[in-house]
Design a protein around this motif. Structure first.
Motif, PDB file in Angstrom:
ATOM      1  N   THR A 185       0.835  -1.186   0.000  1.00  0.00           N
ATOM      2  CA  THR A 185       0.000   0.000   0.000  1.00  0.00           C
ATOM      3  C   THR A 185       0.878   1.247   0.000  1.00  0.00           C
ATOM      4  N   GLU A 186       0.234   2.408   0.047  1.00  0.00           N
ATOM      5  CA  GLU A 186       0.977   3.663   0.095  1.00  0.00           C
ATOM      6  C   GLU A 186       1.843   3.745   1.351  1.00  0.00           C
ATOM      7  N   ARG A 187       1.397   3.122   2.422  1.00  0.00           N
ATOM      8  CA  ARG A 187       2.086   3.235   3.715  1.00  0.00           C
ATOM      9  C   ARG A 187       2.805   1.968   4.114  1.00  0.00           C
ATOM     10  N   GLN A 188       2.592   0.871   3.404  1.00  0.00           N
ATOM     11  CA  GLN A 188       3.123  -0.430   3.805  1.00  0.00           C
ATOM     12  C   GLN A 188       3.862  -1.084   2.637  1.00  0.00           C
ATOM     13  N   LYS A 189       5.116  -1.417   2.852  1.00  0.00           N
ATOM     14  CA  LYS A 189       5.943  -2.036   1.817  1.00  0.00           C
ATOM     15  C   LYS A 189       6.449  -3.388   2.317  1.00  0.00           C
ATOM     16  N   VAL A 190       6.157  -4.430   1.547  1.00  0.00           N
ATOM     17  CA  VAL A 190       6.586  -5.779   1.908  1.00  0.00           C
ATOM     18  C   VAL A 190       7.982  -6.001   1.338  1.00  0.00           C
ATOM     19  N   LYS A 191       8.964  -6.146   2.214  1.00  0.00           N
ATOM     20  CA  LYS A 191      10.352  -6.282   1.783  1.00  0.00           C
ATOM     21  C   LYS A 191      10.721  -7.733   1.494  1.00  0.00           C
ATOM     22  N   GLN A 192      10.096  -8.685   2.211  1.00  0.00           N
ATOM     23  CA  GLN A 192      10.480 -10.095   2.076  1.00  0.00           C
ATOM     24  C   GLN A 192       9.387 -10.971   2.675  1.00  0.00           C
ATOM     25  N   VAL A 193       9.153 -12.127   2.037  1.00  0.00           N
ATOM     26  CA  VAL A 193       8.229 -13.123   2.563  1.00  0.00           C
ATOM     27  C   VAL A 193       8.882 -14.485   2.440  1.00  0.00           C
ATOM     28  N   GLU A 194       8.786 -15.310   3.472  1.00  0.00           N
ATOM     29  CA  GLU A 194       9.318 -16.663   3.408  1.00  0.00           C
ATOM     30  C   GLU A 194       8.376 -17.623   4.118  1.00  0.00           C
ATOM     31  N   GLU A 244      -1.835  -4.173   7.282  1.00  0.00           N
ATOM     32  CA  GLU A 244      -2.883  -4.414   6.296  1.00  0.00           C
ATOM     33  C   GLU A 244      -2.657  -5.767   5.613  1.00  0.00           C
ATOM     34  N   ILE A 245      -3.666  -6.617   5.698  1.00  0.00           N
ATOM     35  CA  ILE A 245      -3.594  -7.956   5.115  1.00  0.00           C
ATOM     36  C   ILE A 245      -4.926  -8.261   4.443  1.00  0.00           C
ATOM     37  N   GLY A 246      -4.865  -8.699   3.188  1.00  0.00           N
ATOM     38  CA  GLY A 246      -6.057  -9.219   2.527  1.00  0.00           C
ATOM     39  C   GLY A 246      -7.168  -8.211   2.349  1.00  0.00           C
ATOM     40  N   LYS A 247      -6.938  -7.160   1.553  1.00  0.00           N
ATOM     41  CA  LYS A 247      -7.969  -6.157   1.316  1.00  0.00           C
ATOM     42  C   LYS A 247      -9.086  -6.740   0.458  1.00  0.00           C
ATOM     43  N   GLY A 248     -10.268  -6.848   1.016  1.00  0.00           N
ATOM     44  CA  GLY A 248     -11.418  -7.293   0.250  1.00  0.00           C
ATOM     45  C   GLY A 248     -11.460  -8.773  -0.051  1.00  0.00           C
ATOM     46  N   VAL A 249     -10.521  -9.559   0.523  1.00  0.00           N
ATOM     47  CA  VAL A 249     -10.524 -11.008   0.317  1.00  0.00           C
ATOM     48  C   VAL A 249     -10.506 -11.686   1.685  1.00  0.00           C
ATOM     49  N   SER A 250     -10.870 -12.959   1.692  1.00  0.00           N
ATOM     50  CA  SER A 250     -10.851 -13.706   2.952  1.00  0.00           C
ATOM     51  C   SER A 250      -9.431 -13.874   3.443  1.00  0.00           C
ATOM     52  N   PHE A 251      -9.254 -13.718   4.743  1.00  0.00           N
ATOM     53  CA  PHE A 251      -7.913 -13.867   5.297  1.00  0.00           C
ATOM     54  C   PHE A 251      -7.448 -15.315   5.209  1.00  0.00           C
ATOM     55  N   GLU A 252      -8.342 -16.241   5.444  1.00  0.00           N
ATOM     56  CA  GLU A 252      -7.943 -17.644   5.505  1.00  0.00           C
ATOM     57  C   GLU A 252      -9.104 -18.518   5.014  1.00  0.00           C
ATOM     58  N   PHE A 306       5.059 -23.039   0.370  1.00  0.00           N
ATOM     59  CA  PHE A 306       3.782 -22.653  -0.214  1.00  0.00           C
ATOM     60  C   PHE A 306       3.997 -22.064  -1.599  1.00  0.00           C
ATOM     61  N   THR A 307       2.938 -22.055  -2.383  1.00  0.00           N
ATOM     62  CA  THR A 307       2.931 -21.326  -3.651  1.00  0.00           C
ATOM     63  C   THR A 307       2.081 -20.075  -3.457  1.00  0.00           C
ATOM     64  N   GLU A 308       2.199 -19.159  -4.392  1.00  0.00           N
ATOM     65  CA  GLU A 308       1.446 -17.913  -4.281  1.00  0.00           C
ATOM     66  C   GLU A 308       0.386 -17.801  -5.366  1.00  0.00           C
ATOM     67  N   GLU A 309      -0.747 -17.237  -5.005  1.00  0.00           N
ATOM     68  CA  GLU A 309      -1.780 -16.852  -5.954  1.00  0.00           C
ATOM     69  C   GLU A 309      -2.096 -15.375  -5.741  1.00  0.00           C
ATOM     70  N   ILE A 310      -2.581 -14.723  -6.792  1.00  0.00           N
ATOM     71  CA  ILE A 310      -3.031 -13.342  -6.699  1.00  0.00           C
ATOM     72  C   ILE A 310      -4.545 -13.338  -6.852  1.00  0.00           C
ATOM     73  N   ILE A 311      -5.247 -12.892  -5.836  1.00  0.00           N
ATOM     74  CA  ILE A 311      -6.702 -12.819  -5.854  1.00  0.00           C
ATOM     75  C   ILE A 311      -7.100 -11.384  -5.548  1.00  0.00           C
ATOM     76  N   GLU A 312      -7.836 -10.775  -6.487  1.00  0.00           N
ATOM     77  CA  GLU A 312      -8.268  -9.382  -6.323  1.00  0.00           C
ATOM     78  C   GLU A 312      -7.077  -8.465  -6.020  1.00  0.00           C
ATOM     79  N   GLY A 313      -5.930  -8.777  -6.649  1.00  0.00           N
ATOM     80  CA  GLY A 313      -4.736  -7.973  -6.455  1.00  0.00           C
ATOM     81  C   GLY A 313      -3.986  -8.245  -5.170  1.00  0.00           C
TER      82      GLY A 313
END
Length: 556
Positions: free
Chosen positions: A288-297, A513-521, A303-310
């Motif tokens: 987001t404008e205020r939150q930058k994800v530098k690394q995920v492990e 901020e996690i999961g804007k407009g999508v289910s968290f889990e 796990f694999t990644e999917e993009i849902i609703e961005g």
């Protein structure tokens, strides 16, 4: 043998550290005289000169402590010190400190700032900032106070800075007209003083904010049984406030931190289950404008990644989950998070374009047990806005209506908005449900965000922290401006307002901020999404959430 500590230059000294003055208990007003920092400890009546590097403190008024007790604001212009105490403003020479009466207000004078012959005084009870002429001692004009709390002041060149304790906000105003330019969230609660330090090398002013509150702690009392008891102690410190205003996007960013967050599921079923071809999806932190994800492990399992609703989603796959099987799996993210505060006025949102059919179909419908077809919810949606037509005012009125109708209470499960409105008590998730229902019925698209807040203890760097509860808030959509944040219930303080707007179009650094407009889990088995009627995630696993604040990140 003496120990020599490395010395810091003035430019290194300012803007890099938290100042914790020795012996101080309750700091309110602060001011700079070039590189000298002075402050008032209002409880003790000590006028302190503080070394910003060593935190060493010297009492400047050893013989006038009584006169300076209960002083709430101070300002310095040339050789004159100005203070607010009770309903009055006083001035004195710095080399004598004999207070001379200047003016008396009908109510308590909270803060003071001085620029040449112009004196600015804040008064919460009046709801104004009063401007006086030094020579005539007459009021010249007055500005509306931008917040609802007790405000302290500082002035620099063309800007009047207003620090509001309840709003947790610093406002930038034109000192000649009172026009509000932008506002900045402070990184800590209960700001009680503000000062400006001029940076000769950069030519930029640096804001310093004093904070004063109480903190709970566990005290070892050998005379009690049990030996440990909860008590409180004074907490006061001074910290630089960094900000960056983006006029095109109408927001200001403030102090932020580099945070490591981990979310881990530990499979431990309450009942024996068999789930074939299981896919377990967990949302990842958002960009987001205020939150930058530098690394995920990954943690435990890949796990694999999917993009849902961005939004990025971590997908864990199991051939099957059988009785007695145990796993640990999840993700760890390194995230930079700052405070953000939008400055958008009702005038800015007149004559908006129509919503797109996609927004209407997705965010104006009851897709989450919002009880939007019940009489009590529909009546509340109508009552909340009355005859208002401006989108931003409608949103503001809905928020205040919900705050008037509900009080906060933690519950083990989330009830639907009709039940919550009838009961009059709700958790953060239930506040969100009511807000979503009322907004959508009034044609304002909105969605849930969040899931967790980092414990707001920025001084505990490098220490694993666990949140006490999960947390959600929402975003609402305004055409031409996009999605804007709004907290669900933390601004619901006091009885029937006026409510602060610190988190109305604003979030502090500890909101993740996690999961804007999508289910968290979510869970799917053999391609079929499992609902809580099939099996609840809480019946399958125990979640473990941990935050580690690594460091404060540099100014933008």
């Amino acid at each position: 043998m003496s120990l020599t500590l490395p010395s810091l230059t003035v430019s290194q000294m300012f803007g890099q550290k938290t100042i914790r003055p020795l012996t101080a208990s309750t700091i309110y007003g602060i001011a700079f005289i070039q590189d000298r920092l002075i402050a008032i400890d209002t409880v003790k009546g000590h006028l302190l000169e503080i070394d910003p590097v060593s935190d060493n403190s010297k009492i400047l008024n050893p013989h006038q402590v009584k006169e300076f007790s209960d002083v709430t604001g101070l300002a310095v212009w040339e050789n004159t010190l100005w203070v607010s105490r009770g309903n009055s403003i006083y001035l004195c020479q710095l080399d004598s400190l004999g207070l001379e009466h200047f003016v008396t207000l009908p109510y308590t004078a909270d803060g003071i700032a001085v620029w040449e012959s112009t004196i600015y005084v804040s008064c919460q009870r009046l709801g104004y900032i009063l401007i006086f002429d030094k020579d005539t001692r007459k009021e010249i004009t007055r500005f509306y106070a931008p917040g609802v709390g007790i405000e302290n002041l500082a002035v620099s060149k063309e800007t009047l800075w207003v620090c509001d304790r309840t709003e947790q906000t610093v406002y930038s105003m034109d000192r000649a007209t009172g026009e509000l330019r932008f506002s900045v969230l402070t990184p800590f609660a209960s700001p009680t003083g503000i000062a400006i330090h001029s940076q000769d090398q950069t030519g930029k002013d640096l804001l310093y904010i004093a904070y004063s509150t109480e903190e709970p702690y566990i005290r070892d009392n050998p005379n009690a049984d049990p030996n440990h008891e909860l008590t409180y102690r004074d907490l006061t410190f001074i910290h630089p406030l960094h900000y960056e205003y983006n006029p095109d996007k109408r927001y200001a960013l403030s102090n932020g931190y580099l945070i490591e967050m981990s979310y881990v599921e530990e499979i431990s079923p309450l009942d024996e289950v068999y789930l074939p071809n299981l896919e377990w999806r967990i949302a990842l932190p958002s960009e987001t404008e205020r939150q930058k994800v530098k690394q995920v492990e990954s943690i435990g399992l890949p796990f694999t990644e999917e993009i849902i609703e961005g939004q990025r989603i971590a997908v864990f796959r199991f051939d099957s989950l059988v009785p007695g099987e145990r796993h640990i799996f999840g993700w760890k993210a390194l995230v930079e998070v700052r405070g953000i505060k939008y400055r958008i006025t009702p005038k800015d949102v007149e004559d908006l374009p129509d919503l797109t059919p996609e927004l209407e179909a997705r965010y104006l419908v009851d897709d989450d047990d919002l009880a939007m077809d019940t009489t009590i919810v529909r009546d509340a949606a109508h009552e909340a806005i009355g005859s208002e037509t401006n989108t931003l005012r409608k949103m503001y009125n809905i928020r205040n209506y919900v705050y008037d109708e509900l009080s906060y209470g933690i519950k083990p499960h989330i009830d639907t908005p009709d039940i919550v409105l009838e009961r009059g008590v709700g958790s953060c998730g239930e506040y969100v449900g009511v807000l979503l229902a009322l907004c959508r019925l009034n044609g304002i698209p909105c969605r849930t965000v969040g899931r967790y807040k980092c414990p707001p203890y920025a001084e505990h760097q490098g220490v694993p922290l666990q949140p006490d509860f999960n947390h959600v808030w929402l975003e609402f959509y305004i055409p031409n401006f996009g999605w804007l944040p709004m907290e669900s219930n933390p601004d619901d303080i006091g009885d029937y307002g006026p409510y602060p707007t610190r988190f109305f179009m604003g979030l502090c650094w500890y909101h993740i901020e996690i999961g804007k407009g999508v289910s968290f889990e979510t869970l799917t088995s053999n391609g079929k999404r499992l609902t809580k009627e099939d099996i609840a995630i809480g019946d399958l696993a125990i979640n473990h959430i941990r935050f580690t604040i690594l460091k404060e990140i540099p100014p933008i």
